[in-house]
Design a protein around this motif. Structure first.
Motif, PDB file in Angstrom:
ATOM      1  N   PHE A 336       0.832  -1.199   0.000  1.00  0.00           N
ATOM      2  CA  PHE A 336       0.000   0.000   0.000  1.00  0.00           C
ATOM      3  C   PHE A 336       0.873   1.259   0.000  1.00  0.00           C
ATOM      4  O   PHE A 336       0.626   2.215  -0.758  1.00  0.00           O
ATOM      5  CB  PHE A 336      -0.929  -0.023   1.217  1.00  0.00           C
ATOM      6  N   MET A 337       1.902   1.281   0.859  1.00  0.00           N
ATOM      7  CA  MET A 337       2.775   2.452   0.942  1.00  0.00           C
ATOM      8  C   MET A 337       3.545   2.672  -0.362  1.00  0.00           C
ATOM      9  O   MET A 337       3.664   3.813  -0.843  1.00  0.00           O
ATOM     10  CB  MET A 337       3.753   2.279   2.105  1.00  0.00           C
ATOM     11  N   GLU A 338       4.073   1.610  -0.945  1.00  0.00           N
ATOM     12  CA  GLU A 338       4.821   1.752  -2.200  1.00  0.00           C
ATOM     13  C   GLU A 338       3.925   2.285  -3.309  1.00  0.00           C
ATOM     14  O   GLU A 338       4.340   3.131  -4.125  1.00  0.00           O
ATOM     15  CB  GLU A 338       5.416   0.405  -2.594  1.00  0.00           C
ATOM     16  N   SER A 339       2.670   1.830  -3.360  1.00  0.00           N
ATOM     17  CA  SER A 339       1.734   2.319  -4.365  1.00  0.00           C
ATOM     18  C   SER A 339       1.430   3.799  -4.162  1.00  0.00           C
ATOM     19  O   SER A 339       1.386   4.583  -5.119  1.00  0.00           O
ATOM     20  CB  SER A 339       0.442   1.499  -4.308  1.00  0.00           C
ATOM     21  N   VAL A 395       9.985   9.105   4.473  1.00  0.00           N
ATOM     22  CA  VAL A 395       8.767   8.371   4.841  1.00  0.00           C
ATOM     23  C   VAL A 395       9.185   7.024   5.405  1.00  0.00           C
ATOM     24  O   VAL A 395       9.927   6.272   4.767  1.00  0.00           O
ATOM     25  CB  VAL A 395       7.833   8.176   3.634  1.00  0.00           C
ATOM     26  N   SER A 396       8.720   6.755   6.649  1.00  0.00           N
ATOM     27  CA  SER A 396       9.015   5.479   7.302  1.00  0.00           C
ATOM     28  C   SER A 396       7.689   4.822   7.666  1.00  0.00           C
ATOM     29  O   SER A 396       6.747   5.500   8.096  1.00  0.00           O
ATOM     30  CB  SER A 396       9.851   5.703   8.566  1.00  0.00           C
ATOM     31  N   ALA A 397       7.602   3.500   7.466  1.00  0.00           N
ATOM     32  CA  ALA A 397       6.338   2.805   7.734  1.00  0.00           C
ATOM     33  C   ALA A 397       6.601   1.352   8.054  1.00  0.00           C
ATOM     34  O   ALA A 397       7.623   0.778   7.677  1.00  0.00           O
ATOM     35  CB  ALA A 397       5.403   2.914   6.529  1.00  0.00           C
ATOM     36  N   GLY A 398       5.649   0.757   8.760  1.00  0.00           N
ATOM     37  CA  GLY A 398       5.728  -0.660   9.088  1.00  0.00           C
ATOM     38  C   GLY A 398       4.618  -1.056  10.026  1.00  0.00           C
ATOM     39  O   GLY A 398       3.963  -0.211  10.649  1.00  0.00           O
ATOM     40  N   THR A 399       4.364  -2.345  10.129  1.00  0.00           N
ATOM     41  CA  THR A 399       3.370  -2.850  11.072  1.00  0.00           C
ATOM     42  C   THR A 399       4.019  -3.001  12.433  1.00  0.00           C
ATOM     43  O   THR A 399       5.192  -3.344  12.558  1.00  0.00           O
ATOM     44  CB  THR A 399       2.815  -4.201  10.610  1.00  0.00           C
TER      45      THR A 399
END
Length: 473
Positions: A336-339, A395-399
């Motif tokens: 989702f983030m890459e899109s 931008v940093s993201a993760g579960t």
């Protein structure tokens, strides 16, 4: 240990007051009624000793011609008293020599470490020994008697051999009364705290956004009156909030009509000017027409800003006035983030900005995908708007749990005070000195959406960049 429960506070306070009251009552009893009772017993003992002295003297007078140690009636009388009453009796001369005793063994019976209470009456001396820790009482009496013009001393010793005392029984009775009072208090305390907890739960639900919740505490006491006051406050606040949201929604909606008319009027004027300009031969007239065109273009910019402000106001109003239910779905957050970031590449390129991604693929998340997209879009738009050409947006993201997720957007920003950081999510707040166009509602909308998911959003500044971090459970 800090006691936070109202139930325990009331119970402990009652127990403390009850304990202090019982101790004071026992102490008062020992100082007044108990002491009077002991004095009464000792007085009765002295009176009995007088009678006993007369009886012993009578046995001595019956055989005046015999020495004391050879007096059969006296010896038999003393032995009988010892057998019946458990007292030790012996007679000594004035020098301390024992001439007759009703028991076997030594006469050393008391420790010098115990101080007696001493009573004198008609020549009789009574020693009352008491040990409050070991719970025993002992009596020793010295009684003067005479035989053939010889002064003798009759000694009497009594060991009560009691394993309990009246004070102990009284204390046990007080303890039982205290336990009974505590047991009777517990239902009352539970009744009070249960109603307070109900009121607290209602207040928490109201604070959580459920403005329709009301408490149903019955009665005429202070807690019931507090519940009624809460309901009255909730009614007024619900009406006030509802009217305010409705007014905001209506005003924002109605502003669209004059804006549309302004835009149409501007377009008509623009068309008219363009037509007239083609027929103008005078340079001054063309210059005036160009100035009017610039003003009209500025008007168009203001109309767009006002239109954006109304749009965002309507979004906030709809979120407050008619909040839709969340629609969670399971998806791979890294994809989702890459899109999302791929979709932002053209906009980043047009502003000469670069993007640094740190996406941790820790599995799938379950959230309202549209809501997450809206929050992330607000943060990205904000970061792009306030970043200069050549800067980098991180931008940093993760579960972070089986269902939760976390992401952050950072962009270069001048140092900010903590007060300004705290106010970033307030409606219409703009960073001091910031000239970039905007309404100051984007972060407000993002925060409201995050709160719908029971999540958190925070702003931090490390001296070079401002970082917006979102955590969703």
């Amino acid at each position: 240990m800090i006691v936070r429960s109202l139930y325990l506070k009331i119970l402990f306070a009652f127990l403390a007051i009850l304990t202090i009251t019982m101790l004071l009552t026992v102490g008062l009893f020992l100082m007044t009624a108990g002491r009077s009772y002991k004095c009464y017993l000792d007085q009765q003992a002295t009176a009995k000793l007088k009678i006993f002295k007369v009886m012993v003297q009578k046995e001595l007078d019956r055989h005046k011609d015999l020495p004391v140690e050879q007096n059969p009636d006296l010896a038999q009388f003393l032995d009988t008293c010892t057998a019946l009453f458990g007292v030790k009796l012996w007679i000594t001369e004035s020098g301390g020599h024992i001439v007759l005793q009703s028991f076997e063994g030594p006469v050393d019976f008391m420790s010098s470490r115990v101080s007696p209470k001493i009573y004198h009456d008609d020549g009789i001396t009574l020693y009352h020994y008491a040990h409050y820790v070991l719970k025993w009482e002992k009596y020793y009496a010295v009684i003067p008697i005479s035989d053939q013009n010889q002064e003798l001393i009759l000694h009497l010793f009594v060991d009560t051999q009691k394993s309990s005392r009246h004070e102990g029984l009284f204390l046990i009775g007080m303890l039982l009364i205290g336990i009974a009072a505590t047991l009777m208090l517990i239902p009352t305390v539970l009744y009070i705290t249960r109603r307070v907890n109900r009121l607290n739960q209602t207040a928490l639900a109201f604070a959580g956004g459920d403005l329709s919740v009301r408490t149903d505490i019955k009665g005429d006491d202070e807690i019931a009156k507090l519940g009624d006051t809460f309901n009255l406050m909730a009614d007024r606040l619900e009406r006030l909030v509802s009217n305010s949201k409705e007014l905001t929604a209506n005003v924002s909606h109605e502003l669209r009509s004059p804006l549309a008319r302004l835009r149409v009027s501007k377009e008509l004027i623009l068309d008219k000017l363009n037509t007239d300009k083609l027929n103008m031969d005078n340079t001054d007239q063309k210059g005036a027409a160009d100035a009017i065109l610039r003003l009209l273009n500025n008007m168009e910019s203001d109309i767009r800003d006002l239109d954006a402000l109304i749009e965002e106001s309507l979004i906030i109003s709809k979120m407050d006035y008619q909040e839709s239910a969340l629609e969670p779905e399971t998806f791979r957050f890294s994809d989702f983030m890459e899109s999302m970031m791929d979709a932002y590449q053209p906009l980043l390129s047009s502003h000469c900005l670069t993007l640094a991604l740190d996406i941790r693929d820790l599995g799938k998340a379950r959230q309202d995908k549209a809501l997450v997209k809206s929050v992330l879009s607000n943060l990205m738009d904000n970061a792009i708007k306030y970043s200069r050409s050549g800067n980098t947006i991180h931008v940093s993201a993760g579960t972070v749990s089986p269902k939760g997720l976390e992401f952050s957007v950072s962009n270069p920003c001048p140092p900010m005070s903590q007060n300004d950081l705290d106010r970033l999510f307030n409606p219409f707040f703009r960073i001091p000195g910031q000239k970039a166009p905007g309404t100051g509602l984007g972060l407000t909308i993002a925060k409201k959406q995050v709160m719908r998911c029971k999540g958190t959003i925070r702003a931090e500044h490390n001296g070079r960049e401002i970082c917006m971090t979102v955590s969703l459970p």
